[in-house]
Design a protein around this motif. Structure first.
Motif, PDB file in Angstrom:
ATOM      1  N   TRP A  20       0.817  -1.212   0.000  1.00  0.00           N
ATOM      2  CA  TRP A  20       0.000   0.000   0.000  1.00  0.00           C
ATOM      3  C   TRP A  20       0.850   1.260   0.000  1.00  0.00           C
ATOM      4  O   TRP A  20       0.381   2.312  -0.387  1.00  0.00           O
ATOM      5  N   VAL A  21       2.084   1.152   0.486  1.00  0.00           N
ATOM      6  CA  VAL A  21       2.935   2.336   0.558  1.00  0.00           C
ATOM      7  C   VAL A  21       3.260   2.775  -0.861  1.00  0.00           C
ATOM      8  O   VAL A  21       3.681   1.971  -1.689  1.00  0.00           O
ATOM      9  N   PRO A  22       3.053   4.059  -1.178  1.00  0.00           N
ATOM     10  CA  PRO A  22       3.295   4.502  -2.557  1.00  0.00           C
ATOM     11  C   PRO A  22       4.758   4.320  -2.956  1.00  0.00           C
ATOM     12  O   PRO A  22       5.655   4.701  -2.232  1.00  0.00           O
ATOM     13  N   LYS A  23       4.956   3.726  -4.103  1.00  0.00           N
ATOM     14  CA  LYS A  23       6.300   3.497  -4.630  1.00  0.00           C
ATOM     15  C   LYS A  23       6.454   4.257  -5.944  1.00  0.00           C
ATOM     16  O   LYS A  23       5.490   4.691  -6.538  1.00  0.00           O
ATOM     17  N   ALA A  24       7.696   4.334  -6.397  1.00  0.00           N
ATOM     18  CA  ALA A  24       7.956   5.026  -7.662  1.00  0.00           C
ATOM     19  C   ALA A  24       7.378   4.263  -8.844  1.00  0.00           C
ATOM     20  O   ALA A  24       6.899   4.851  -9.784  1.00  0.00           O
ATOM     21  N   GLY A  25       7.409   2.945  -8.793  1.00  0.00           N
ATOM     22  CA  GLY A  25       6.910   2.158  -9.914  1.00  0.00           C
ATOM     23  C   GLY A  25       6.000   1.047  -9.443  1.00  0.00           C
ATOM     24  O   GLY A  25       6.032   0.640  -8.301  1.00  0.00           O
ATOM     25  N   SER A  26       5.206   0.538 -10.343  1.00  0.00           N
ATOM     26  CA  SER A  26       4.266  -0.507  -9.970  1.00  0.00           C
ATOM     27  C   SER A  26       4.920  -1.878  -9.911  1.00  0.00           C
ATOM     28  O   SER A  26       4.344  -2.805  -9.379  1.00  0.00           O
ATOM     29  N   THR A  27       6.130  -2.037 -10.431  1.00  0.00           N
ATOM     30  CA  THR A  27       6.822  -3.317 -10.401  1.00  0.00           C
ATOM     31  C   THR A  27       7.061  -3.772  -8.966  1.00  0.00           C
ATOM     32  O   THR A  27       6.857  -4.943  -8.644  1.00  0.00           O
ATOM     33  N   VAL A  28       7.444  -2.860  -8.103  1.00  0.00           N
ATOM     34  CA  VAL A  28       7.684  -3.198  -6.698  1.00  0.00           C
ATOM     35  C   VAL A  28       6.386  -3.675  -6.052  1.00  0.00           C
ATOM     36  O   VAL A  28       6.370  -4.666  -5.315  1.00  0.00           O
ATOM     37  N   GLU A  29       5.282  -2.991  -6.330  1.00  0.00           N
ATOM     38  CA  GLU A  29       3.989  -3.393  -5.781  1.00  0.00           C
ATOM     39  C   GLU A  29       3.604  -4.788  -6.261  1.00  0.00           C
ATOM     40  O   GLU A  29       3.086  -5.591  -5.490  1.00  0.00           O
ATOM     41  N   ILE A  30       3.860  -5.087  -7.519  1.00  0.00           N
ATOM     42  CA  ILE A  30       3.515  -6.397  -8.070  1.00  0.00           C
ATOM     43  C   ILE A  30       4.352  -7.488  -7.402  1.00  0.00           C
ATOM     44  O   ILE A  30       3.837  -8.545  -7.039  1.00  0.00           O
ATOM     45  N   ILE A  31       5.633  -7.233  -7.204  1.00  0.00           N
ATOM     46  CA  ILE A  31       6.513  -8.218  -6.563  1.00  0.00           C
ATOM     47  C   ILE A  31       6.079  -8.466  -5.124  1.00  0.00           C
ATOM     48  O   ILE A  31       5.947  -9.616  -4.690  1.00  0.00           O
ATOM     49  N   ILE A  32       5.817  -7.389  -4.380  1.00  0.00           N
ATOM     50  CA  ILE A  32       5.390  -7.535  -2.985  1.00  0.00           C
ATOM     51  C   ILE A  32       4.052  -8.267  -2.922  1.00  0.00           C
ATOM     52  O   ILE A  32       3.854  -9.161  -2.092  1.00  0.00           O
ATOM     53  N   SER A  33       3.123  -7.913  -3.803  1.00  0.00           N
ATOM     54  CA  SER A  33       1.822  -8.581  -3.821  1.00  0.00           C
ATOM     55  C   SER A  33       1.969 -10.062  -4.171  1.00  0.00           C
ATOM     56  O   SER A  33       1.249 -10.904  -3.623  1.00  0.00           O
ATOM     57  N   GLY A  34       2.899 -10.386  -5.074  1.00  0.00           N
ATOM     58  CA  GLY A  34       3.156 -11.784  -5.413  1.00  0.00           C
ATOM     59  C   GLY A  34       3.661 -12.580  -4.220  1.00  0.00           C
ATOM     60  O   GLY A  34       3.213 -13.707  -3.976  1.00  0.00           O
ATOM     61  N   PHE A  35       4.590 -12.004  -3.460  1.00  0.00           N
ATOM     62  CA  PHE A  35       5.080 -12.673  -2.252  1.00  0.00           C
ATOM     63  C   PHE A  35       3.964 -12.828  -1.230  1.00  0.00           C
ATOM     64  O   PHE A  35       3.859 -13.852  -0.551  1.00  0.00           O
ATOM     65  N   MET A  36       3.105 -11.795  -1.102  1.00  0.00           N
ATOM     66  CA  MET A  36       1.988 -11.868  -0.181  1.00  0.00           C
ATOM     67  C   MET A  36       1.065 -13.018  -0.562  1.00  0.00           C
ATOM     68  O   MET A  36       0.683 -13.831   0.271  1.00  0.00           O
ATOM     69  N   LEU A  37       0.731 -13.100  -1.828  1.00  0.00           N
ATOM     70  CA  LEU A  37      -0.146 -14.165  -2.288  1.00  0.00           C
ATOM     71  C   LEU A  37       0.510 -15.526  -2.079  1.00  0.00           C
ATOM     72  O   LEU A  37      -0.154 -16.486  -1.664  1.00  0.00           O
ATOM     73  N   ALA A  38       1.810 -15.638  -2.323  1.00  0.00           N
ATOM     74  CA  ALA A  38       2.526 -16.902  -2.114  1.00  0.00           C
ATOM     75  C   ALA A  38       2.477 -17.326  -0.650  1.00  0.00           C
ATOM     76  O   ALA A  38       2.289 -18.510  -0.342  1.00  0.00           O
ATOM     77  N   CYS A  39       2.622 -16.362   0.267  1.00  0.00           N
ATOM     78  CA  CYS A  39       2.544 -16.685   1.701  1.00  0.00           C
ATOM     79  C   CYS A  39       1.162 -17.205   2.073  1.00  0.00           C
ATOM     80  O   CYS A  39       1.028 -18.191   2.808  1.00  0.00           O
ATOM     81  N   LEU A  40       0.108 -16.561   1.573  1.00  0.00           N
ATOM     82  CA  LEU A  40      -1.247 -17.009   1.889  1.00  0.00           C
ATOM     83  C   LEU A  40      -1.545 -18.379   1.265  1.00  0.00           C
ATOM     84  O   LEU A  40      -2.178 -19.228   1.897  1.00  0.00           O
ATOM     85  N   ILE A  41      -1.063 -18.617   0.054  1.00  0.00           N
ATOM     86  CA  ILE A  41      -1.266 -19.922  -0.589  1.00  0.00           C
ATOM     87  C   ILE A  41      -0.505 -21.005   0.166  1.00  0.00           C
ATOM     88  O   ILE A  41      -1.027 -22.100   0.405  1.00  0.00           O
ATOM     89  N   ALA A  42       0.726 -20.702   0.586  1.00  0.00           N
ATOM     90  CA  ALA A  42       1.510 -21.677   1.351  1.00  0.00           C
ATOM     91  C   ALA A  42       0.822 -22.004   2.671  1.00  0.00           C
ATOM     92  O   ALA A  42       0.769 -23.168   3.084  1.00  0.00           O
ATOM     93  N   ALA A  43       0.267 -20.990   3.336  1.00  0.00           N
ATOM     94  CA  ALA A  43      -0.464 -21.239   4.576  1.00  0.00           C
ATOM     95  C   ALA A  43      -1.668 -22.137   4.305  1.00  0.00           C
ATOM     96  O   ALA A  43      -1.946 -23.074   5.073  1.00  0.00           O
ATOM     97  N   GLY A  44      -2.376 -21.887   3.214  1.00  0.00           N
ATOM     98  CA  GLY A  44      -3.520 -22.715   2.865  1.00  0.00           C
ATOM     99  C   GLY A  44      -3.130 -24.157   2.567  1.00  0.00           C
ATOM    100  O   GLY A  44      -3.806 -25.101   3.006  1.00  0.00           O
ATOM    101  N   LEU A  45      -2.034 -24.349   1.848  1.00  0.00           N
ATOM    102  CA  LEU A  45      -1.577 -25.697   1.537  1.00  0.00           C
ATOM    103  C   LEU A  45      -1.137 -26.442   2.800  1.00  0.00           C
ATOM    104  O   LEU A  45      -1.375 -27.648   2.927  1.00  0.00           O
ATOM    105  N   LEU A  46      -0.519 -25.734   3.726  1.00  0.00           N
ATOM    106  CA  LEU A  46      -0.146 -26.370   4.986  1.00  0.00           C
ATOM    107  C   LEU A  46      -1.386 -26.796   5.774  1.00  0.00           C
ATOM    108  O   LEU A  46      -1.399 -27.855   6.405  1.00  0.00           O
ATOM    109  N   LEU A  47      -2.423 -25.977   5.734  1.00  0.00           N
ATOM    110  CA  LEU A  47      -3.667 -26.372   6.398  1.00  0.00           C
ATOM    111  C   LEU A  47      -4.250 -27.637   5.767  1.00  0.00           C
ATOM    112  O   LEU A  47      -4.772 -28.505   6.462  1.00  0.00           O
TER     113      LEU A  47
END
Length: 184
Positions: A20-47
Motif C-alpha cells: 500500500w505504501v506509494p512506490k515510484a513504480g508498480s513493479t515493486v507493488e507487483i513483486i510484494i503482492s506476489g510474495f503476499m499471495l505466495a505466503c497465503l497460498i503456502a499457509a492454505g496448503l499447509l492447512l
C-alpha cells in the motif's frame, strides 16, 4: 504446524501493507503482492496437508476462509486508492495515497482493520457487526472530519467526501469477499 501457518499468514498481511505504501513504480507493488499471495497460498496448503485426508472438505473450507479473508483485508487497500485516484481526477495512485495521508492520517491501517472486522462479522453470521464497525469508525473520525487543522487547499467537505468514498469502497469490497465465500 499452526505456528507456521500463522507466521505465513502474518507475513502475507505485512507484505500487503507494504504494497500500500506509494512506490515510484508498480513493479515493486507487483513483486510484494506476489510474495503476499505466495505466503497465503503456502499457509492454505499447509492447512490442507495437516493430519491426513480424512477431513479434507472441512480443511478446504478453512483454506477458503483464510484466502477470502486475506483478499478482503489486502485487496481493499489498492482498490480504494484506485477509486480515490479516479476521484482526484488525473492523480496517480501514489499521489492520491499521499493526499489521503495528509487529509486523514492512518487511513490504510484503519481500512485494513475495518475490512477484517466486517469480513469476520459476516462470516461468523453476525451482520450487526457491520453497523458497529461503521459506527465506531464514523464516531472516531468525526472530530478529524470537522477539524480546522486541515491543509489550506482542502475543505471540510472534500475531507468528508474522501472519507465516505473510501469507506464505501472498502466496505463493499469486504462484503463482496464474504458474500462470494458464503454464497452457495
Amino acid at each position: 504446524m499452526t505456528a507456521l501457518v500463522l507466521a505465513l499468514t502474518a507475513a502475507g498481511l505485512v507484505l500487503a501493507v507494504l504494497a500500500w505504501v506509494p512506490k515510484a513504480g508498480s513493479t515493486v507493488e507487483i513483486i510484494i503482492s506476489g510474495f503476499m499471495l505466495a505466503c497465503l497460498i503456502a499457509a492454505g496448503l499447509l492447512l490442507l496437508a495437516a493430519n491426513g485426508v480424512a477431513d479434507w472438505p472441512e480443511r478446504w473450507w478453512n483454506v477458503l476462509l483464510l484466502l477470502a479473508g486475506g483478499l478482503a483485508v489486502t485487496g481493499g487497500g489498492p482498490l480504494t486508492t484506485s477509486v480515490l485516484a479516479l476521484v482526484d481526477r488525473g492523480n496517480t495512485r501514489a499521489q492520491s495515497t499521499q493526499k489521503a495521508g495528509e487529509v486523514l492520517r492512518g487511513g490504510a491501517l484503519i481500512g485494513a482493520l475495518e475490512r477484517g472486522a466486517i469480513y469476520g462479522a459476516l462470516v461468523a453470521g453476525w451482520p450487526e457487526g457491520l453497523a458497529i464497525v461503521l459506527a465506531i469508525k464514523g464516531l472516531a473520525r468525526y472530530p478529524e472530519l470537522r477539524s480546522p487543522d486541515q491543509p489550506a487547499s482542502v475543505t471540510p467537505q472534500a475531507v468528508a467526501e474522501r472519507f465516505i468514498i473510501g469507506t464505501f469502497t472498502s466496505v463493499l469490497w469486504s462484503v463482496t469477499c464474504a458474500g462470494f465465500l458464503l454464497s452457495k
